[in-house]
Structure formats: C-alpha cells, structure tokens
Enzyme design. Structure first.
Site, PDB file in Angstrom:
ATOM      1  N   GLU A  44       0.886  -1.176   0.000  1.00 39.44           N
ATOM      2  CA  GLU A  44       0.000   0.000   0.000  1.00 39.44           C
ATOM      3  C   GLU A  44       0.915   1.214   0.000  1.00 39.44           C
ATOM      4  O   GLU A  44       1.651   1.449   0.959  1.00 39.44           O
ATOM      5  CB  GLU A  44      -0.893  -0.014   1.246  1.00 39.44           C
ATOM      6  N   CYS A  52      -3.597   7.189   5.824  1.00 42.20           N
ATOM      7  CA  CYS A  52      -3.426   6.858   4.416  1.00 42.20           C
ATOM      8  C   CYS A  52      -4.685   7.156   3.611  1.00 42.20           C
ATOM      9  O   CYS A  52      -4.637   7.215   2.384  1.00 42.20           O
ATOM     10  CB  CYS A  52      -3.048   5.393   4.260  1.00 42.20           C
TER      11      CYS A  52
END
Length: 531
Positions: free
Chosen positions: A245, A282
């Site tokens: 990620e 995030c």
C-alpha cells in the site's frame, strides 16, 4: 564494526528516550528468517494457530496501558487514538482466530468424477496452502494496527505463515514490546516463539526482501519506499508476491446540490477528516472538488473556521515535518494556487493545518502534477469546478486511490433527483461520456462510475478516514494505491498468503484432512456433481 543503535525518540521534543536495540546485520536477518522458516510445521496446526491469535489478543489487551504509553511517547498520536487502535488490533486478531476455526479461507472445492462428460471429468479436490515465511514492513502512522501485531501479521499467521517484521524506526520500543507479547502468546499456545520475529534497520529491510526463504511481503508506506521494495521482490531469482500500500490522494467530489443543502456541515466534516491524526492517515482526503459559486464559498469558509479550531499537531518525526512543510511550500508556489488557510510550522515541532485552492481550469491546463500527489500531513486541496466536464476532467487526471468519496444531496443519494437527459443520451467516448460544455452538475450515477474506476472503496456522504475491520472491507486500490488487487484489511486479507493446490484422482487416505470425503475438520466446501 559495532552495530548501529536504534533509538526511541519523542516527536514532541525531538529528544531520545534511550536505545531500544540495534539494527540487524545480514546475519541477524538470516537467523530470523531461518528460525521462522523452521516454525512452519508447528504453525500448520490450525487449533494451535487460533489459540495463539486469541492469546496474543489477550496479552495485548492486558498490557494495554503500557502499550499506549509507550506508543504515545514515540508517535504523539495521543492516548485516545492509540487506545482505539489497540482495540482494533486485538479485535482483528480474534477475528482471524475465528476464521481459522471456521475454515472458509481454504476455499475447498470438490468436483466429482463424471465419465459421461465430454471430455470426461476426473475427480478434483482443491484447497489453499500457506506460502511460507512472510516479510511484513510496518507503517509509521499505525504503530499497532499496521505494525508488529497488525493486520499483515495477523492475516499471515492465520494463513499458517510465519512472519518476520521489519519494524518502523518511528516506534521501535512499541515494536519490541508487542513482539515480546506475541512470543509469549505463541509459547502459551504450544508454538515456537520464532513464528514471529522482528528486525530493525533500513538495510535489514533490503536483506529481508531478498532472502531466498521469504515467500511474500506486505508493506504500508510511501510510493518511493514501496516501489523500491516491489522492484526488489520482482528482481529476485525467484520473484515473490509483494502486497504494497503505497500512497493515495483519496479524492472527494461535492455536488452543487449537496453544497446547497449542507455546505457548513460538509466543510466541518472535511476539516475533521483532514486533521484526524494530524493528517497522517493513508485515507486522508487530499483533493476535494467543490462547485464554484456561493455554496462552494460557504463550504470553504466552514472548512477554514474548523481548521482554525483544530489547532496544531505533531507529526510522527522530524523528517516527515520537514517534508510536509517543503511539500506545502512547493504546491503553494504553483500558478493559480492560493492558500486561504496556509499550513505551516507551529513552534519547533508542530505544524498548523490548512488548505490550498485552485480552479479546475488551472489544474486541467497542466503543470500542476504535484497537486495530484499525496502530501502527508494536515492539508488538502480544494479544486473549484464549474460543471460536469471540469469535474470529470479532474477525476480523469488521477491515478489509483484507496478511497473516493461523494458528497451528495438527500435526493441524489435516494435516487430521486431529476434525471439529466444530457447524461443519459451522451455517447460514450474513450475517456467517458462525451458531455456538453454547459455548466451543469455531474449526476450521482455518473460520479459513481467515474470514482469506481479510481478507487478500492467508494464512500457516499461520509468520510474515508476510519477503516472498519469487517468481512466486506477492501483496503487497496489501483496502482499506486496498491501493488496488487488484494486488501490489507478484513477477512479476505488472508488470501494474500495462500496458494491453491488441486488434487486429481488422489486416493482418500492420501488427501489432506481438509479434502477427505468424511470432512473430519468440518470445513465449508463447494461440491459439484453430487447426486
């Protein structure tokens, strides 16, 4: 040569708490990986795995006060946030224990032999087996949920894979504390402590991804760091899966109808999402499309007022603070970009939140690529658009994202807003509907289609910060949000660490227990050809 010390540092003051450990040498990494590799057979015991995961959750909960205190001293994220993160982490461990016992992650499928088919079908039995040692690269912004005891570790262990974690330098003491609790939990369940190992240091991370006994990796972090590890994983003599990620802008689109209906509410909610965790999530919304006009102005005013109330925040380390300030300054200097609320330094260690603004026409004119990249910290970019074509054009500039959010009016969300014939009748071109230049609003249906192509999770009338740990959750997205199509959150995260094997015409006595006719373990399975 003496090993490089690993220090615990207080981001609120920049002072060291003390040396925690030392960076791992290549030999240290090799020892850790080989010890984990040797624990594979013990971890194959599903009841022991489930017991281990539950014991780990119990020990982490029992040491909660100490864990939160240690993590707060290294991250400045605050006791409230960290207490919630610990609960999420232990809940995640228990959920994977349930999954191990239930067995659906093995995806057992049986096709009965059928000689009458053309061509004839043999007896086939398929399930999934663990890959082997998994390398986990801990994240800076989640010292628990995406670190040593976090989702990558929990899902890999649930799959039956031992784990070697490369700890993040921002929270080494927290990592060591959690690792010691996981080791105790393993021994409590009758497993070797080596099922989880932790190493420290940048070079150790490179050694880990290159180790021939490492079979897969999970990463949460920056595009630059993740891409370097991804390239190393694929350049090995035997390439391995790398589930990274890497970064996300997480666009938000506010329709004119939504702005007219609740501009102040949306502005306040946006500020809360942008400043949550000092903007270090995030899934922080980093680019927000807001309609031009008085309603968009009201939304911007509400955002500014809420940001002023939020106050300054401390970022995870000095380097992140410097990168944030430099990134904001560079973006603010771009043509047509203004800073109605300028983010900037707040004392020696903190930063103040803010937002930048740019007209969609300016963004579409080129030269603003930096605005389309994540800026880690409490800032977002408002893009003021005039109509459907500008909104769709801006979305067309974006790369893959973890999330995309739509703020719709009540009528749009309920599907009762008046239909726009130009949307339905417009011919589809290579870049989407060939819509007219008129300053009309993008429809909810059109927006859903546009953002589905961009993101792994689509949110309507909410905010993307906060990722529920649930079976239907997907935390990933098109590149560069992630390097694979898998999720790092939720039950299906376990699929990353498994591979399918089919057994053809194998006698029942030689089959794994999960595939035998009597189904002694009681795992769920799909059977084709039963009469």
């Amino acid at each position: 040569m003496a090993a490089t010390p690993v220090w615990s540092v207080d981001p609120r003051t920049g002072k060291r708490h003390g040396q925690v450990t030392a960076e791992a040498s290549p030999r240290d990494v090799d020892v850790a990986v080989r010890a984990a590799h040797g624990a594979r057979a013990a971890l194959a015991d599903a009841p022991a795995r489930a017991a281990f995961l539950r014991a780990a959750a119990g020990l982490l909960d029992g040491a909660g006060e100490r864990i939160v205190e240690t993590a707060d001293a290294e991250t400045a994220l605050g006791p409230v946030r960290l207490t919630g993160e610990l609960a999420r982490t232990t809940g995640q461990l228990r959920a994977f224990a349930d999954l191990v016992e239930e067995g659906s992650h093995l995806d057992v499928r049986i096709d009965r032999a059928d000689p009458a088919l053309t061509p004839p079908r043999p007896e086939l039995r398929r399930y999934k087996v663990p890959l082997g040692v998994v390398a986990v690269y801990a994240a800076s912004n989640f010292p628990l949920a995406f670190s040593v005891p976090g989702g990558d570790t929990a899902s890999a262990l649930a799959a039956g894979c031992p784990v070697v974690v490369k700890a993040h330098p921002d929270h080494p003491a927290t990592s060591e504390l959690c690792a010691s609790l996981l080791s105790r939990a393993a021994e409590t369940a009758g497993l070797p402590a080596a099922v989880v190992r932790v190493v420290h240091g940048f070079d150790a991370g490179l050694e880990l991804i290159r180790h021939p006994l490492v079979t897969a990796a999970g990463f949460t972090g920056s595009v630059r760091g993740g891409r370097a590890l991804f390239d190393a994983a694929t350049a090995r003599p035997v390439p391995i899966p790398f589930h990274g990620e890497l970064g996300s802008l997480n666009p938000v689109v506010v329709t004119p109808a939504a702005a007219a209906e609740r501009a102040v509410e949306i502005g306040g909610g946006l500020a809360g999402s942008v400043t949550l965790g000092a903007g270090q999530f995030c899934v922080k919304p980093g680019l927000v499309l807001v309609p031009e006009g008085p309603d968009g102005d009201r939304l911007a005013d509400a955002l500014a007022a809420s940001l002023a109330q939020a106050g300054p925040g401390v970022l995870l380390d000095r380097r992140m603070r410097e990168d944030f300030l430099a990134g904001v300054a560079e973006r603010s200097a771009l043509p047509a970009v203004t800073a109605p609320v300028a983010p900037g330094p707040a004392g020696e260690h903190a930063v103040g939140p803010g937002y930048l603004s740019v007209p969609a026409a300016g963004l579409l004119g080129g030269g603003h690529e930096l605005l389309l990249a994540e800026c880690f910290g409490p800032v977002t970019v408002l893009v003021r658009y005039a109509g459907r074509r500008e909104a769709a054009g801006v979305l067309g500039l974006l790369e893959g994202n973890l999330t995309a959010t739509l703020q719709l009016s009540a009528a749009e969300a309920a599907g009762t807003a008046p239909a726009d014939a130009t949307t339905a009748d417009a011919p589809a071109g290579p870049d989407g509907p060939d819509v007219p230049d008129a300053a009309d609003a993008p429809s909810a249906a059109e927006l859903i289609g546009l953002v589905t192509a961009l993101a792994g999770r689509v949110v309507v009338n909410g905010w993307p910060t906060g990722v529920a740990v649930a079976p239907a959750q997907h935390h990933g997205g098109p590149y560069p949000a992630a390097t694979s199509h898998s999720t790092s959150v939720g039950a299906t995260a376990v699929e990353r660490w498994l591979r399918p094997v089919a057994y053809q015409s194998v006698p029942d006595a030689l089959l794994p227990p999960e595939l035998r006719e009597a189904n002694p373990l009681g795992v769920p399975r799909r059977v084709t050809g039963d009469r």
